[in-house]
Design an enzyme around this catalytic site. Sequence first.
Site, PDB file in Angstrom:
ATOM      1  CB  SER A  45      45.745  40.853  28.723  1.00  0.00           C
ATOM      2  OG  SER A  45      46.163  41.203  30.166  1.00  0.00           O
ATOM      3  CD  GLU A  46      49.269  38.547  30.345  1.00  0.00           C
ATOM      4  OE1 GLU A  46      50.038  38.478  29.389  1.00  0.00           O
ATOM      5  OE2 GLU A  46      48.776  39.718  30.660  1.00  0.00           O
ATOM      6  CB  THR A  47      43.963  33.904  34.325  1.00  0.00           C
ATOM      7  OG1 THR A  47      42.909  34.758  33.757  1.00  0.00           O
ATOM      8  CG2 THR A  47      43.762  33.411  35.874  1.00  0.00           C
TER       9      THR A  47
END
Length: 281
Positions: A45-47
């Site tokens: 979902s996020e990096t």
Amino acid sequence: MKFGFTQVDVFTESPLRGNPLAVVHGADGLSDAQMQAFARWTNLSETTFLLKPTSPEADYRVRIFTPGGELPFAGHPTLGSCHAWLEQGGVAKTAGRVVQQCGVGLVQIRRDAQRAAFAAPPSRREDVDAGLLSRVLVALGLSASQVRAAQWLDNGPKWLGLLLDDAQTVLRIEPEHAVLKGLAKVGVIGAHPGGDDASGDAQFEVRAFAAPIGIPEDPVTGSLNASFAQWLIGEGIAPARYVAAQGTRMDRSGRVHIEREGDTVWVGGHSVTCIRGELSL
């Protein structure tokens, strides 16, 4: 180029039960295109990418990418990035307090022996158009009678927030993600009858549907929980201190700890490291 790499599970004390975050250390040499390509490849979902701060008040700077684009702020990347930065030897200018620089500005993060918490940035609220709300409810399989209130919530990421009649309604939703993709990112919250879930530690249940940015359901969402807390505590619907469960339908056990002190809402949780290594690009 080689970079330090950490993968962290956020809003959980048990690995694989929260929301994973990929963190790239010392990423100043990467271009925007390289950051986006890696975030798309991790498919989390996020990096996040840790950089040298440009503000003298900040301890580090972070850029936050989803598979589909960059965010000015997000909650679980804030706590996970702080955890990874400290673990790799980061030293805060002020003991017990870390200052993160990101797209929305400076974010305060406080730490104690148990967990970290970020100070929720200001959240803007707007009424929801009745026509759009009707289409969203159809996509979620909900009736208007199951919705107690609806608001646009925006603290960087923008969510259509729905307060539902109870936690079981939240858990029963079977969304049509393809329809939601053309409508909005939607967050839903409902209270557990009697004040706690079956585990006895969560008073609210939350789900987050983010098909417009390529994430059908986000396991645990700090920014959404921050906006929900500011809205519901401010309206006297939620107490000044509570725990929200998220990820239950995804076989996760995320726990978001909310506490309002004065005018500040703190959003906290545990983080655990699952992978340490080196990234080659």
